[in-house]
Structure formats: structure tokens, C-alpha cells
Design a protein around this motif. Sequence first.
Motif, PDB file in Angstrom:
ATOM      1  N   THR A 241       0.903  -1.042  -0.047  1.00  0.00           N
ATOM      2  CA  THR A 241      -0.033  -0.050   0.001  1.00  0.00           C
ATOM      3  C   THR A 241       0.713   1.203  -0.070  1.00  0.00           C
ATOM      4  OG1 THR A 241      -0.050   0.019   2.433  1.00  0.00           O
ATOM      5  CG2 THR A 241      -1.925  -1.157   1.257  1.00  0.00           C
TER       6      THR A 241
ATOM      7  N   TRP B 100      -6.107   9.020   7.697  1.00  0.00           N
ATOM      8  CA  TRP B 100      -6.798   9.319   6.851  1.00  0.00           C
ATOM      9  C   TRP B 100      -8.377   8.781   6.812  1.00  0.00           C
ATOM     10  CZ3 TRP B 100      -6.755  13.515   3.883  1.00  0.00           C
ATOM     11  CH2 TRP B 100      -5.143  13.847   3.501  1.00  0.00           C
TER      12      TRP B 100
ATOM     13  N   VAL C   2       3.726  21.818   9.909  1.00  0.00           N
ATOM     14  CA  VAL C   2       4.363  20.990   8.973  1.00  0.00           C
ATOM     15  C   VAL C   2       5.999  21.373   8.637  1.00  0.00           C
ATOM     16  CG1 VAL C   2       4.154  22.601   6.961  1.00  0.00           C
ATOM     17  CG2 VAL C   2       4.134  20.207   6.663  1.00  0.00           C
ATOM     18  N   MET C   3       6.517  22.505   9.212  1.00  0.00           N
ATOM     19  CA  MET C   3       7.617  22.868   9.176  1.00  0.00           C
ATOM     20  C   MET C   3       8.307  21.966  10.417  1.00  0.00           C
ATOM     21  SD  MET C   3       8.758  25.004   6.890  1.00  0.00           S
ATOM     22  CE  MET C   3      10.368  25.317   7.627  1.00  0.00           C
TER      23      MET C   3
ATOM     24  N   TRP D   8       7.529  19.026  11.300  1.00  0.00           N
ATOM     25  CA  TRP D   8       7.790  17.784  10.491  1.00  0.00           C
ATOM     26  C   TRP D   8       8.706  17.652   9.744  1.00  0.00           C
ATOM     27  CZ3 TRP D   8       7.337  16.668   5.264  1.00  0.00           C
ATOM     28  CH2 TRP D   8       7.360  15.285   4.809  1.00  0.00           C
TER      29      TRP D   8
ATOM     30  N   LYS E 292      12.413  15.759   9.798  1.00  0.00           N
ATOM     31  CA  LYS E 292      12.791  14.978   8.516  1.00  0.00           C
ATOM     32  C   LYS E 292      14.522  15.159   8.252  1.00  0.00           C
ATOM     33  CE  LYS E 292      10.163  12.320   6.433  1.00  0.00           C
ATOM     34  NZ  LYS E 292      10.170  10.949   6.001  1.00  0.00           N
ATOM     35  N   MET E 293      14.654  16.530   8.801  1.00  0.00           N
ATOM     36  CA  MET E 293      16.139  16.948   8.762  1.00  0.00           C
ATOM     37  C   MET E 293      16.848  16.573  10.011  1.00  0.00           C
ATOM     38  SD  MET E 293      15.661  20.658   6.421  1.00  0.00           S
ATOM     39  CE  MET E 293      14.584  21.216   7.469  1.00  0.00           C
TER      40      MET E 293
ATOM     41  N   LEU F  41      -1.543  15.843   9.744  1.00  0.00           N
ATOM     42  CA  LEU F  41      -2.754  15.732   9.095  1.00  0.00           C
ATOM     43  C   LEU F  41      -3.828  16.457   9.761  1.00  0.00           C
ATOM     44  CD1 LEU F  41      -1.769  12.409   7.178  1.00  0.00           C
ATOM     45  CD2 LEU F  41      -1.761  14.862   6.225  1.00  0.00           C
TER      46      LEU F  41
ATOM     47  N   HIS G 214      -4.027  20.039  10.029  1.00  0.00           N
ATOM     48  CA  HIS G 214      -4.457  20.739   8.613  1.00  0.00           C
ATOM     49  C   HIS G 214      -5.838  20.487   8.473  1.00  0.00           C
ATOM     50  CE1 HIS G 214      -0.209  21.219   7.898  1.00  0.00           C
ATOM     51  NE2 HIS G 214       0.002  19.964   7.777  1.00  0.00           N
TER      52      HIS G 214
ATOM     53  N   SER H  57       7.077  10.571   0.337  1.00  0.00           N
ATOM     54  CA  SER H  57       7.591  11.615   1.616  1.00  0.00           C
ATOM     55  C   SER H  57       8.257  10.806   2.616  1.00  0.00           C
ATOM     56  CB  SER H  57       6.487  11.992   2.189  1.00  0.00           C
ATOM     57  OG  SER H  57       5.651  11.119   2.725  1.00  0.00           O
ATOM     58  N   GLU H  58       8.423   9.359   2.546  1.00  0.00           N
ATOM     59  CA  GLU H  58       9.293   8.420   3.238  1.00  0.00           C
ATOM     60  C   GLU H  58      10.664   8.723   3.016  1.00  0.00           C
ATOM     61  OE1 GLU H  58       6.484   7.382   1.903  1.00  0.00           O
ATOM     62  OE2 GLU H  58       5.185   7.743   3.939  1.00  0.00           O
ATOM     63  N   HIS H  59      10.995   8.813   1.652  1.00  0.00           N
ATOM     64  CA  HIS H  59      12.616   8.802   1.559  1.00  0.00           C
ATOM     65  C   HIS H  59      12.800   9.992   0.938  1.00  0.00           C
ATOM     66  CE1 HIS H  59      12.581   4.454   2.805  1.00  0.00           C
ATOM     67  NE2 HIS H  59      11.210   4.325   1.944  1.00  0.00           N
ATOM     68  N   MET H  60      13.191  10.891   1.559  1.00  0.00           N
ATOM     69  CA  MET H  60      13.419  12.005   0.862  1.00  0.00           C
ATOM     70  C   MET H  60      15.020  12.721   1.393  1.00  0.00           C
ATOM     71  SD  MET H  60      10.353  14.744   0.931  1.00  0.00           S
ATOM     72  CE  MET H  60      10.189  14.948   2.725  1.00  0.00           C
TER      73      MET H  60
ATOM     74  N   LEU I 237      17.823  15.260   2.201  1.00  0.00           N
ATOM     75  CA  LEU I 237      17.838  16.740   2.909  1.00  0.00           C
ATOM     76  C   LEU I 237      17.403  17.806   2.016  1.00  0.00           C
ATOM     77  CD1 LEU I 237      18.687  17.210   5.938  1.00  0.00           C
ATOM     78  CD2 LEU I 237      20.808  18.066   5.091  1.00  0.00           C
TER      79      LEU I 237
ATOM     80  N   VAL J 201      13.739  18.047   1.330  1.00  0.00           N
ATOM     81  CA  VAL J 201      12.862  18.427   2.452  1.00  0.00           C
ATOM     82  C   VAL J 201      13.209  20.099   2.438  1.00  0.00           C
ATOM     83  CG1 VAL J 201      12.625  18.390   5.028  1.00  0.00           C
ATOM     84  CG2 VAL J 201      13.575  16.321   3.729  1.00  0.00           C
TER      85      VAL J 201
ATOM     86  N   THR K 112      10.123  23.008   2.337  1.00  0.00           N
ATOM     87  CA  THR K 112      10.106  23.794   3.291  1.00  0.00           C
ATOM     88  C   THR K 112       9.933  25.387   2.836  1.00  0.00           C
ATOM     89  OG1 THR K 112      12.434  24.225   3.615  1.00  0.00           O
ATOM     90  CG2 THR K 112      11.233  22.978   5.254  1.00  0.00           C
TER      91      THR K 112
ATOM     92  N   TYR L 287       6.434  25.501   1.630  1.00  0.00           N
ATOM     93  CA  TYR L 287       5.283  25.758   2.567  1.00  0.00           C
ATOM     94  C   TYR L 287       5.209  27.169   2.683  1.00  0.00           C
ATOM     95  CZ  TYR L 287       6.151  20.779   3.504  1.00  0.00           C
ATOM     96  OH  TYR L 287       6.230  19.515   3.535  1.00  0.00           O
TER      97      TYR L 287
ATOM     98  N   PHE M 280       0.396  20.958   2.066  1.00  0.00           N
ATOM     99  CA  PHE M 280       0.728  20.777   3.398  1.00  0.00           C
ATOM    100  C   PHE M 280       0.333  19.333   3.920  1.00  0.00           C
ATOM    101  CE2 PHE M 280       0.031  25.453   5.063  1.00  0.00           C
ATOM    102  CZ  PHE M 280       1.236  25.746   4.415  1.00  0.00           C
ATOM    103  N   MET M 281      -0.845  18.495   3.308  1.00  0.00           N
ATOM    104  CA  MET M 281      -1.070  17.337   3.644  1.00  0.00           C
ATOM    105  C   MET M 281      -0.522  16.356   2.596  1.00  0.00           C
ATOM    106  SD  MET M 281      -5.217  18.047   4.616  1.00  0.00           S
ATOM    107  CE  MET M 281      -5.674  16.889   5.919  1.00  0.00           C
ATOM    108  N   HIS M 282       0.264  16.950   1.533  1.00  0.00           N
ATOM    109  CA  HIS M 282       1.020  16.086   0.734  1.00  0.00           C
ATOM    110  C   HIS M 282       0.268  15.309   0.022  1.00  0.00           C
ATOM    111  CE1 HIS M 282       4.094  16.421   4.134  1.00  0.00           C
ATOM    112  NE2 HIS M 282       4.475  17.236   3.246  1.00  0.00           N
ATOM    113  N   LEU M 283      -1.136  15.723  -0.584  1.00  0.00           N
ATOM    114  CA  LEU M 283      -2.023  14.820  -1.407  1.00  0.00           C
ATOM    115  C   LEU M 283      -1.597  14.994  -2.626  1.00  0.00           C
ATOM    116  CD1 LEU M 283      -5.506  15.255  -0.138  1.00  0.00           C
ATOM    117  CD2 LEU M 283      -4.230  13.388  -0.117  1.00  0.00           C
TER     118      LEU M 283
ATOM    119  N   GLU N 275       0.373  11.416  -3.129  1.00  0.00           N
ATOM    120  CA  GLU N 275       0.064  10.407  -1.956  1.00  0.00           C
ATOM    121  C   GLU N 275      -0.114   8.877  -2.796  1.00  0.00           C
ATOM    122  OE1 GLU N 275       0.178   8.992   0.752  1.00  0.00           O
ATOM    123  OE2 GLU N 275       0.096  10.847   1.749  1.00  0.00           O
ATOM    124  N   LYS N 276      -0.439   7.906  -1.910  1.00  0.00           N
ATOM    125  CA  LYS N 276      -0.654   6.589  -2.161  1.00  0.00           C
ATOM    126  C   LYS N 276      -2.099   6.583  -2.656  1.00  0.00           C
ATOM    127  CE  LYS N 276       3.543   5.738  -1.430  1.00  0.00           C
ATOM    128  NZ  LYS N 276       3.933   6.963  -1.313  1.00  0.00           N
TER     129      LYS N 276
ATOM    130  N   ILE O 193      -5.047   5.641  -0.366  1.00  0.00           N
ATOM    131  CA  ILE O 193      -5.595   6.990   0.433  1.00  0.00           C
ATOM    132  C   ILE O 193      -6.494   7.833  -0.715  1.00  0.00           C
ATOM    133  CG2 ILE O 193      -5.004   9.261   1.013  1.00  0.00           C
ATOM    134  CD1 ILE O 193      -2.697   7.686   2.693  1.00  0.00           C
TER     135      ILE O 193
END
Lengths: 198, 458, 106
Positions: free
Chosen positions: A15, A25, A79-80, A82, A86-87, A179, A182, C3-6, C8, C11, C15, C18, C64-67, C70-71, C74
Motif C-alpha cells: 500500500t 486518513w 508542517v515545518m 515535521w 526529516k532533517m 494531518l 491541517h 515522502s518517506e525517503h527524501m 535533505l 526537504v 520547506t 510551504y 501541507f497534507m502532501h496529497l 500520495e498513495k 488514500i
Amino acid sequence: MAVHIPYIDKPNPVTGVTNAKLGIWLFLASEVMLFGALFSALITLRLGVNDWPHGYEVLNVPLATLNTVVLIFSSVTVVMAWAALKMNNLKQFKTYMSLTLLMSVIFLIVKAIEYGSKFSHGISPATSNFYAIYFVITGLHGLHIIGGIIVNAYLLGPGSKMWSVEPERFTGRIECAGLYWHFVDLVWIFLFPILYLL
Amino acid sequence: MAFPKLNMMSYWVYFVGGVIMMASFLMPGGAAASGWTSYPPLSVISNNAQTVWLISMVFLITSSLLGSVNTIVTAIQLKAKGQNFMRWPIHVWAQVTTAFLLLLAFPPLEAAAVLQLADRVFGSSFFLPSGLVVSGEKWAAAGGGNPLLWQHLFWFLAHPEVYVLILPAVGVVCEIVTANARKPLYGYKTMVYSILFLGFMSFIVWAHHMFMTGMGVTLSSFFQATTMIISIPSVIILTTILLTLWGASIRFSVPMLFATAFLPMFAIGGLTGLPLGLTASDIHLHDTYYVIGHFHYVVAPGTLFALMGGVYYWYPKFSGRKMNETLGKIHFWTSFVAINFVFMPMFFMGSKGVSRRMYDQTVYTHGAATQSWNVVMSTAAFVLLFAQIPFIYNMFTAWKTGKKVENDNPWDATTLEWAASSPPPHENFPTPVEVYRDPYSYSPTTGKVLPQFAPQEG
Amino acid sequence: MASEHMTLEEVKKHTRTYWVIFGALLVLTAITVAISYVHLPFFWAVVLALVVASTKASLVALYFMHLISEKTAIYLTLGLTAVLFVFLIVIPWMIPWAEVRGWFVS
């Protein structure tokens, strides 16, 4: 041995999402239906009477505009927060998360001022259906804000210990909390023009 | 489950909701008295127990939301190795569809419950029209509300809710029937698509409960059409199960008795729904005993029988012992006869126009004419009650004294739960199970069983 | 982009997006408030307000919600929800207003 539940930190390869992300979701989908029903009720009530007031005549538009800006800003900071994780920057995460919390508290204070001035004029849900639906929708939205504050405060405080043990899982949690946040912002984005500006 | 803590929370929220609901019976002034549909204005102006009832509903709805999120995520994310969507047992498909119905149909009712709560507690008038007069006096509220709004929001949930009741039952029946017929399900994919289509359609038939509200010919026709359409997948589901029985050497074990009884009972329930779904005949039958008969044929001898069959079927799974066959057969036959005497007369009474909400129908001439049926129904209801005693006795005593199962898979079932030993140990499976083939792999000629979890053929 | 494998760098790029979106949202808020002071005919006021709100909502949801990336699982869930949401919003127009107003005399 504790049961190991798969895909709590890494996405399921089929998935492409983690359990928590799919879960949040689905939850938000049900929230869409909840607020959808309330907006539907609002339209029904408005179509049903001739003397529905314009929001800008009876509600405080400047205060609500301020609240809109506050909430949008909090959406950016969450979101920043988050992105900071990530960083690999926990300190920056804490700064942004604290900002988010600060914004949500400001939102509630402004809301309280708004409610207070209504109550002091003797206005309540019993006054008219306009105020009734105004209080119900903004009240329910306020409850969502309070829920978000509790979750975000936990993740900023005791919850952040997870970062040193399971960083990926913690980042996932922040993403899910984000999420939700938002979504709360999103509801307000519709609520603001429909209640205040029309 | 994917979220164990959420699972527990869902249960405890449900528990609190249940306790509050029970407490509403004890309120001063009597229990909530506006029927299960809680139509306003009556529900808004009625006694205080209604407020407690609404609060309890908010808890129950929240619990069901948490549970359905958990069910969907678990089913989709935590599949065993080798498992894919088209290898899911029908029971899983049914449960996931049900969870989606709960997830997306319940929130509108939650919203409606909040609005009604506001009407009752804060004095708003969401559902109270202007100029409402109660007991000869003008009701003190701002007015301007709309009672039909409640009906729409209520039925937006309450129609899918019917499918929430029936779909898991269909799933249970599929498991029992395939295991006892030792035949693959006739048309697995047809079944899956029917269930999904049924689930989706159940969202766009809600206003067929409201034909009598004067919503106009166009809308009535639309909902009449969707109602007729939704009967198609229901018939496909029944036919699929029926064709599975065709040519099988059936073992009439107790669960199988319940599962086979489900078929004609659900069929009666479904077919009697057609006159209600047609706008013209609904004018006569609306709000009569006929509706009660129709609905209860679906959920009492339908859902309840399937669930009882499920108890007999899975009892060896969680206890390692079978329930007593003789007691089971007594339970089945007495219940089967009694339940038909409870609900069948409702069709006769409803056709004569007896209203469902009357406790004494003899005040009207047309009601007095069918009073004898009422006596039959009440007697049968008591017989039905006593018929459950062997079941309850059986369920408790079999835990200690029931016949031990010879192996972990006493019904020759093919689905994954039978891969664990009966009763299952802590954590169920010593090693992760793998899925090798479709569910219900029985060889139709030799009757050979090929469970999903068995690596070798043979 | 998952978004799982980004990296630096990615990212950082996010930002910056955003903050741009934040600016856009502020502008749109200003626009919708400004429109409300003009008192357009009600129909057009509703249309404009909803267009602006939908735009803002889309920005939040997409970025913001990265839609935007997405997969499928979702998208499917939200697609179903969107359809059912439309059914809900149709309800007010399903009420026989002419008759309802006649039921009660105020």
C-alpha cells in the motif's frame, strides 16, 4: 515476547503507507462526513427562513480574520515541525511545535473573546437558528482544536522521548498529528467565509 | 489488530455508551419515548431520558468509528504473506465493507445527534418549525427549523446500517456453507463485487424511508429506482450461496442448519421489501406492521440465525470443544418454527393496515379484526424466548464438558483461523502463517480439502 | 516523490514551498474578506467565497497534507468520501420547500 505489529514505522510495501497514516486518513474521511452533515444542516436552515442574517452584520469579521491568519500560520509551523524531524533537527522541531501550540492557544483566546461578547449581549443558541448553528459548528471546531492541543502538547513533551529510540515512528506520529491539524485548519477555511462573510 | 490500544479504547467507549443507554431506562419520567428513529419534534419536546439516549449515541458512534478504522487498517495492512485481496475469505470482505459503511455513514448521525442535543439542552430550534403548538400551547422556541432535516441525516446512516447488520451475517454464512458443503464458493468474484456494489448503493437509497414526507415525484422515482437496483446484488449473493449447495454432499451440522435456514428467511425478508420500495404500494404499507415484518425477517431469522450459526461454528476454535449437537438441534428447530410465527403474521396485519406504533390495535375496527394474530405472535415470542435456554445452557456447559475436537480443523475449513490450534495459544500462531491459494479450495469431485495455509497439495 | 525517503535537499525544497503556500493563503484570505465588504449580489458572493475557500483548501490539502503525491489507497478512500459528501450536500435541495412552509403557520 511482545507481539510485533508490522508497518508501524516503515510503510507496507504493497500500500505504500504505514498503519497510522492509513488510519488517520480514514478518521479524517469520517470527519469530512461529520462536518459535511453540519454544513448541509446550515444550508437547509438558511434555505428554510427568509430572515437569515448576513454573517458580516452580526459577527466580528476582523477577529475571525485574525483567527484565520493564526490558524493558517499554525498549519505552516506544524508542517515545518515535521520537516525539521526529516532533517534530523529535534531542536527546530520543538521550536515549531511550540509555535503551533502558541497559535492554537491564541486561536482559542480570540474565540473565547468572541463567545464572551455574544453571551454578554444575551445571545445564545436559543436566540435564533443562525446563532444556534454558529455556536454548534464553531464549538465543535473548538473541541477539535482542544483535542489537537492535547495531542500536540503530548508529542512536544513526554511523547518526544520516542525520537531517540524510534525516530521514524516518531516522525510518522508528527505527520499524522499534522494531518489532523491541517484538517482542522481546512474546516475553518470553509467555516470562515460561510459563517462570517456571507 | 493494527492498533491494539485503539481496539481497547473502542471497547471501553462502547461500554460507557452502553451503560448510559441502559441508565436512560431508569430516568425519572420514564425511558426515552420517541422510538428508535427519534423523529422530531416529538423527540425534542419529550422527557429527559431522550437527552441521556442522545449522549449515549454519541459514545456508541465514536466507538464504532474507532473500531471501523481499526478493522480497515488491519485488513488492508496486516495481510499474511501470500494473502491478497482476491484471496480474502468473504467474511473479511463483508467486514471491511461494513467498516466503511460505519466509517462514512455514522458521522452524519453523530452530527444530527449533536444538533438534537443542542435543541434539547441549549434551546435551539434546528428541528423545530415556527409556530409549533404542543398540547394547545405555543412552544417556546425561536423556530425556523426543519424536522425533515433530522429524517435525512438519520436515514443517511440508518439505511447503510441495515447493511451493517446483514453483511457480516452473509460473510458468516459463506464460511459455514462452504465448509459444510465442502465445495468452493460458486462465483467468488461475483460475490465480492456484489458486496462492494451493495455497500456503495446502500448510501443512495436512504430517502425510500421518506416517501410519505411529500418529497415529490422526481425524488421518489429516483429513490425507487436505486432501491430496485440494490435488490440485484442481494439476489446475486443469495443465488451464489444457493448454487454452492448444488450437488454437494452436505453435512447438516448445527451451524449448517442455521446457515441454510438463513437463506429462505433472508429471501422472504428481501422480497417483502420490494412492495415497500415501490412508491405506490408503500403508501398503503408505510408505518404498518408489514414494515416490521419485512425488516425483522432480514435481521432476526436472517442476521441472528447467521450469528448463532457462527457461534456454533467457531466455538471449537476458541474453546477446543464442540457444543452439544442434540441441544443445538432442539435450539434450532424450536427457534426456527417460533420465529416464523412471530414475524409472518406481521405481514397479514400490515396488509390490513395496522399501524406499527399502536400497543392496542383493537381500538380500531380494522385492527380488532386481526387481534387473534397478535395473540399468536405474542405466544410465539415467548416460545422463542424459552427456545434460547438450551442455547445458553449449551454455550456455558460445553466450555468444560463439550466433546473435544479431534484435530485443529474440525469442520474441514480452509480459512486461516483454522491454522492456529484450537483453542489458540497466546499470540495465535507459533510461526507466521502463509497463504498458498484461494479460499474455499475444495476438490469438487473427491471432496479433498486444500486449506489456504497448507503448503502441499495433498 | 515518496515522502518517506527524501533527501535533505528535497526537504529543504519542500520547506520553501510551504512558505510560498503560506503567502498565497494570506493573499486569498485578504481577497475573500475584501470581497465581503463589497456586498455583491448574494449568489455571486456565495460563488466567489466558495471558489476562494476551495482554492485555499486545495492548497492546504495538496501541499501541507502532501496529497499531491500520495498513495492509491488514500486517494481511493478520499474519492469515496468525496462522492458521499456530495450526497450529503444535496440534502437541502431534496426538501419540498413549498410544502414544508405550508405545514406550519407562524
